[in-house]
Design an enzyme around this catalytic site. Structure first.
Site, PDB file in Angstrom:
ATOM      1  N   ASP A   1      46.453  37.778  36.453  1.00 42.78           N
ATOM      2  CA  ASP A   1      46.653  39.043  37.178  1.00 42.78           C
ATOM      3  C   ASP A   1      47.891  39.798  36.702  1.00 42.78           C
ATOM      4  OD1 ASP A   1      44.427  38.422  38.601  1.00 42.78           O
ATOM      5  OD2 ASP A   1      45.432  37.987  40.489  1.00 42.78           O
TER       6      ASP A   1
ATOM      7  N   LYS B   1      48.259  39.349  48.820  1.00 48.30           N
ATOM      8  CA  LYS B   1      46.833  39.625  49.047  1.00 48.30           C
ATOM      9  C   LYS B   1      45.998  38.354  48.899  1.00 48.30           C
ATOM     10  CE  LYS B   1      44.075  41.333  45.651  1.00 48.30           C
ATOM     11  NZ  LYS B   1      42.830  40.557  45.512  1.00 48.30           N
ATOM     12  N   ASN B   2      46.262  37.582  47.846  1.00 51.07           N
ATOM     13  CA  ASN B   2      45.400  36.431  47.568  1.00 51.07           C
ATOM     14  C   ASN B   2      45.625  35.266  48.517  1.00 51.07           C
ATOM     15  OD1 ASN B   2      44.272  37.930  45.576  1.00 51.07           O
ATOM     16  ND2 ASN B   2      45.092  36.746  43.856  1.00 51.07           N
TER      17      ASN B   2
ATOM     18  N   ARG C   1      31.370  36.609  37.331  1.00 53.02           N
ATOM     19  CA  ARG C   1      32.186  35.754  38.201  1.00 53.02           C
ATOM     20  C   ARG C   1      31.253  34.889  39.042  1.00 53.02           C
ATOM     21  NH1 ARG C   1      37.187  39.369  40.374  1.00 53.02           N
ATOM     22  NH2 ARG C   1      38.064  37.331  40.875  1.00 53.02           N
TER      23      ARG C   1
ATOM     24  N   ILE D   1      29.558  31.692  41.191  1.00 51.60           N
ATOM     25  CA  ILE D   1      30.076  30.905  42.324  1.00 51.60           C
ATOM     26  C   ILE D   1      29.456  29.505  42.318  1.00 51.60           C
ATOM     27  CG2 ILE D   1      30.703  32.817  43.844  1.00 51.60           C
ATOM     28  CD1 ILE D   1      27.979  32.425  45.234  1.00 51.60           C
TER      29      ILE D   1
ATOM     30  N   CYS E   1      32.611  42.680  40.076  1.00 56.65           N
ATOM     31  CA  CYS E   1      32.414  41.982  38.798  1.00 56.65           C
ATOM     32  C   CYS E   1      33.120  42.723  37.667  1.00 56.65           C
ATOM     33  CB  CYS E   1      30.937  41.835  38.493  1.00 56.65           C
ATOM     34  SG  CYS E   1      30.116  43.401  38.314  1.00 56.65           S
TER      35      CYS E   1
ATOM     36  N   ARG F   1      43.467  48.414  46.957  1.00 53.50           N
ATOM     37  CA  ARG F   1      42.929  47.099  47.325  1.00 53.50           C
ATOM     38  C   ARG F   1      44.008  46.029  47.290  1.00 53.50           C
ATOM     39  NH1 ARG F   1      37.529  45.604  44.282  1.00 53.50           N
ATOM     40  NH2 ARG F   1      38.000  43.741  45.478  1.00 53.50           N
TER      41      ARG F   1
HETATM   42  C1  UD1 Z   1      41.360  34.329  42.229  1.00 53.69           C
HETATM   43  C2  UD1 Z   1      42.192  35.538  42.564  1.00 53.69           C
HETATM   44  C3  UD1 Z   1      42.264  36.476  41.380  1.00 53.69           C
HETATM   45  C4  UD1 Z   1      42.773  35.729  40.145  1.00 53.69           C
HETATM   46  C5  UD1 Z   1      41.935  34.474  39.906  1.00 53.69           C
HETATM   47  C6  UD1 Z   1      42.466  33.610  38.778  1.00 53.69           C
HETATM   48  C7  UD1 Z   1      41.852  35.796  44.941  1.00 53.69           C
HETATM   49  C8  UD1 Z   1      41.328  36.622  46.043  1.00 53.69           C
HETATM   50  N1  UD1 Z   1      41.614  36.217  43.703  1.00 53.69           N
HETATM   51  O1  UD1 Z   1      40.038  34.779  41.963  1.00 53.69           O
HETATM   52  O2  UD1 Z   1      43.170  37.536  41.694  1.00 53.69           O
HETATM   53  O3  UD1 Z   1      42.654  36.574  39.035  1.00 53.69           O
HETATM   54  O4  UD1 Z   1      41.914  33.666  41.092  1.00 53.69           O
HETATM   55  O5  UD1 Z   1      43.781  33.264  39.028  1.00 53.69           O
HETATM   56  O6  UD1 Z   1      42.522  34.809  45.170  1.00 53.69           O
HETATM   57  N2  UD1 Z   1      34.403  30.330  37.797  1.00 53.69           N
HETATM   58  C9  UD1 Z   1      33.157  29.776  37.515  1.00 53.69           C
HETATM   59  N3  UD1 Z   1      32.407  29.317  38.577  1.00 53.69           N
HETATM   60  C10 UD1 Z   1      32.846  29.386  39.868  1.00 53.69           C
HETATM   61  C11 UD1 Z   1      34.111  29.955  40.121  1.00 53.69           C
HETATM   62  C12 UD1 Z   1      34.867  30.418  39.071  1.00 53.69           C
HETATM   63  O7  UD1 Z   1      32.731  29.714  36.387  1.00 53.69           O
HETATM   64  O8  UD1 Z   1      32.119  28.945  40.776  1.00 53.69           O
HETATM   65  C13 UD1 Z   1      35.220  30.852  36.681  1.00 53.69           C
HETATM   66  C14 UD1 Z   1      35.390  32.378  36.777  1.00 53.69           C
HETATM   67  O9  UD1 Z   1      34.281  33.034  36.206  1.00 53.69           O
HETATM   68  C15 UD1 Z   1      36.664  32.606  36.021  1.00 53.69           C
HETATM   69  C16 UD1 Z   1      37.468  31.355  36.325  1.00 53.69           C
HETATM   70  O10 UD1 Z   1      36.539  30.370  36.792  1.00 53.69           O
HETATM   71  O11 UD1 Z   1      36.405  32.668  34.645  1.00 53.69           O
HETATM   72  C17 UD1 Z   1      38.561  31.548  37.352  1.00 53.69           C
HETATM   73  O12 UD1 Z   1      38.013  32.034  38.546  1.00 53.69           O
HETATM   74  P1  UD1 Z   1      38.643  31.689  39.977  1.00 53.69           P
HETATM   75  O13 UD1 Z   1      39.879  30.874  39.813  1.00 53.69           O
HETATM   76  O14 UD1 Z   1      37.559  31.176  40.842  1.00 53.69           O
HETATM   77  O15 UD1 Z   1      39.061  33.124  40.479  1.00 53.69           O
HETATM   78  P2  UD1 Z   1      38.829  33.759  41.886  1.00 53.69           P
HETATM   79  O16 UD1 Z   1      39.002  32.729  42.960  1.00 53.69           O
HETATM   80  O17 UD1 Z   1      37.587  34.564  41.869  1.00 53.69           O
END
Ligand code: UD1
Length: 429
Positions: A306, A22-23, A121, A123, A116, A398
């Site tokens: 995960d 999926k990811n 989370r 960006i 969320c 999902r």
């Molecule tokens: C992806 C995966 C998700 C997995 C996660 C961590 C997909 C679709 N999803 O999610 O299944 O659990 O990686 O391995 O690939 N953060 C910030 N600012 C940002 C972005 C992230 O503070 O702009 C923080 C998040 O709040 C979190 C951490 O970084 O605490 C990790 O998030 P991230 O690696 O970005 O996860 P996702 O890409 O959302």
């Protein structure tokens, strides 16, 4: 509203193939927007999040069609650069479309992504990287409007955390930028490498994906290509955890054992016997698992967040005490209260959860709090005495392709049932 009804306990036995990741699929589908022409994705899982991605692609003007487990995207004509709010809210990874739309259209308009359930989370890392590459961003009233007036330009990026999504968005923004972009502290997850492999086959020049520093040399254009999506390491981890708690013997085909290393270590420590092939993992579990040393979630190649909840469920009946430490997301223990309903002995203190193994678990009605938390409840149900009803099946859909069919084929007594009562319970839950 559907729920999964499980009669336990059971012992899993047999072999099965693991679905595509999926990811990987979600960023790959987003990136097909900027690879002009036809992209063909083999081993594409049929998931709710994939359906949402298809809705977004069709809204943007792409033509999409399924044939078996192959999904074809024709992005010859992209006519829109916005994503409607209701589609953004359906899944967090809709944000990865931002980099792809910007690179293709020079502008993008979307709202903050949904999903969320794991805590905040943000960006910010995605947007900071894009600003450094020359994107003007206006954030107001929940919408994000982006413009590239003077072209995207290569730069040096330092991510303060190796965020998977921010690495993907940086790659997608950099791939057709003017000059070279260096991404330091990039995420190293296999899904990043898969995305890079696809983009390079489409004509991109990306080096170092899978390592901490990625170097992207911007190219003028990208064309579509055929790509086989990597196997889903989290689905594999879920199935191995399920087999282990039942004292089972299973063989997973179409897996990438290298991607599973941290999970395989925990399984071995718990007393499972593993045999690895090139694309296979065979597991034989003892009648009762051992507790393991601390399970700490970390960015790849550490233990994946995960897989934390499936592993926690797996150790509910282990011999001893295991400490789980969640280091990626703030709120990733929502499955704990539901596992306690099955008879689990778990205490949460901040980012740590202490699991004391019990002799028996007992079936109960439980509600999936999120995707992987839902999988943990199914695993608990397989090892519980009597009937377990898992509500909130939408979460499972999902990320898991027909989970009940896969588990049934391994000998579980599990079925999907429609139930109005389930809907009411979920709403009040
Ligand atoms: C992806 C995966 C998700 C997995 C996660 C961590 C997909 C679709 N999803 O999610 O299944 O659990 O990686 O391995 O690939 N953060 C910030 N600012 C940002 C972005 C992230 O503070 O702009 C923080 C998040 O709040 C979190 C951490 O970084 O605490 C990790 O998030 P991230 O690696 O970005 O996860 P996702 O890409 O959302």
């Amino acid at each position: 509203m559907a729920m999964l009804k499980i009669e336990g306990p059971c012992r899993l036995e047999g072999e099965t193939c693991v679905q595509g990741a999926k990811n990987s699929t979600l960023p790959l589908l987003a990136s097909s927007v900027l690879c002009r022409g036809i992209s063909v994705f083999h081993h594409c899982p049929r998931l709710l999040d994939v359906e949402t991605s298809i809705e977004i692609l069709e809204h943007l003007g792409c033509r999409v069609c399924w044939e078996g487990e192959t999904l074809t995207v024709d992005s010859t004509d992209v006519t829109h650069w916005d994503i409607p709010d209701h589609l953004m809210r359906k899944m967090r990874s809709s944000i990865v479309f931002l980099g792809a739309i910007l690179s293709r259209m020079g502008q993008a308009s979307l709202s903050y992504p949904g999903g969320c359930e794991l805590g905040p989370r943000p960006i910010d890392l995605h947007l900071d990287a894009m600003r450094k590459m020359g994107v003007q961003i206006r954030e107001a009233h929940g919408r994000i409007d982006c413009n590239v007036r003077r072209g995207l330009r290569g730069t040096v990026l330092h991510l303060s955390f190796p965020s998977v999504g921010a690495t993907e968005n940086s790659l997608l923004t950099a791939v057709m930028a003017d000059g070279i972009t260096t991404i330091h502290n990039a995420a190293r997850e296999p899904e990043i490498q898969d995305l890079s492999d696809y983009l390079n086959d489409c004509g991109a020049d990306i080096r170092g994906a899978g390592e901490s520093t990625i170097i992207v040399k911007g190219v003028k254009s990208l064309r579509g290509c055929a790509h086989t999506i990597i196997p889903d390491r989290i689905v594999a981890s879920t199935l191995l955890s399920a087999a282990a708690i039942t004292g089972g013997t299973v063989q997973l085909r179409r897996v990438e054992p290298n991607h599973l290393q941290p999970v395989l270590h925990v399984l071995e420590e718990a007393g499972c016997h593993l045999t690895l092939g090139k694309h296979e993992v065979a597991l034989t579990a003892p009648p009762r698992l051992n507790a393991v040393q601390t399970v700490r979630t970390m960015p790849y190649p550490g233990f994946p967040t995960d897989a934390q909840s499936p592993m926690m469920a797996m150790l509910l009946k282990s011999n001893g005490t295991t400490l789980f430490e969640e280091n990626i997301f703030e709120s990733r223990f929502k499955h704990v209260d539901e596992l306690i309903r099955l008879g689990g002995d778990i205490q949460v203190v901040g980012r740590a959860a202490v699991v004391k193994g019990v002799e028996k678990l007992y079936g109960a009605r439980v509600v999936a709090p999120d995707l992987r938390g839902g999988a943990a409840l199914v695993i608990g149900g397989l090892a519980s005495e009597g009937t377990t009803e898992v509500l909130g099946v939408d979460y499972l859909d999902r990320g898991y392709e027909h989970l009940e069919t896969v588990l049934s084929s391994l000998g579980a007594n599990i079925q999907r049932v429609e139930n109005d009562d389930a809907q009411n319970q979920q709403k009040t839950g």
